[in-house]
Scaffold this motif. Structure first.
Motif: not given
Length: 140
Positions: A70-77, A93-102
């Motif tokens: 289970r992971f989050v793929w960053v398509c665009d940054l 990117l840190s926001y995406i990390h938090r979103w993924a953890e939550e």
């Protein structure tokens, strides 16, 4: 401020920044692809604002594969050219990390073009990403 872009009007506001990364897309193609990806592929589009102006955009989607789990793929940054080197990419990117953890995802992954050496330095040195594979593509 970081805000999810959901309406066509909000999505279109991000086009000029996204266009600096996705140079091949017209505004119409961009809007159609974002809407389809949101509808069919759980794509999320977020923008970072500084003093009321959009300065960076990211698109990502949660995924499940046998390789990553289970992971989050960053398509665009992408950060607006005039706003680079101010920490906006790191913030998103840190926001995406938090979103993924939550949301109970185990990791965040992305691919970066071979010639984007500055981006590679950012991912490896600043954000502690590891190079784990090559991505291959075959045009049909």
């Amino acid at each position: 401020m970081i805000k999810e872009l959901k309406t066509s009007e909000e999505i279109l506001c991000a086009f000029l920044i996204m266009k600096t990364l996705r140079t091949h897309l017209t505004e119409k193609e961009y809007l159609e692809l974002v809407n389809e990806a949101m509808e069919k592929d759980s794509y999320h589009l977020y923008a970072l604002y500084d003093e009321g102006s959009m300065v960076a955009v990211t698109g990502f989607k949660p995924m499940i594969t046998l390789y990553y789990g289970r992971f989050v793929w960053v398509c665009d940054l992408v950060t607006a050219p005039e706003a680079r080197s101010k920490g906006y990419g790191e913030t998103l990117l840190s926001y995406i990390h938090r979103w993924a953890e939550e949301n109970h995802y185990e990791s965040v992954a992305l691919s970066s073009g071979l010639k984007r050496t500055d981006a590679h330095r950012f991912y490896e040195d600043k954000m502690n990403y590891d190079k784990v594979s090559y991505v291959f593509k075959h045009e049909l």
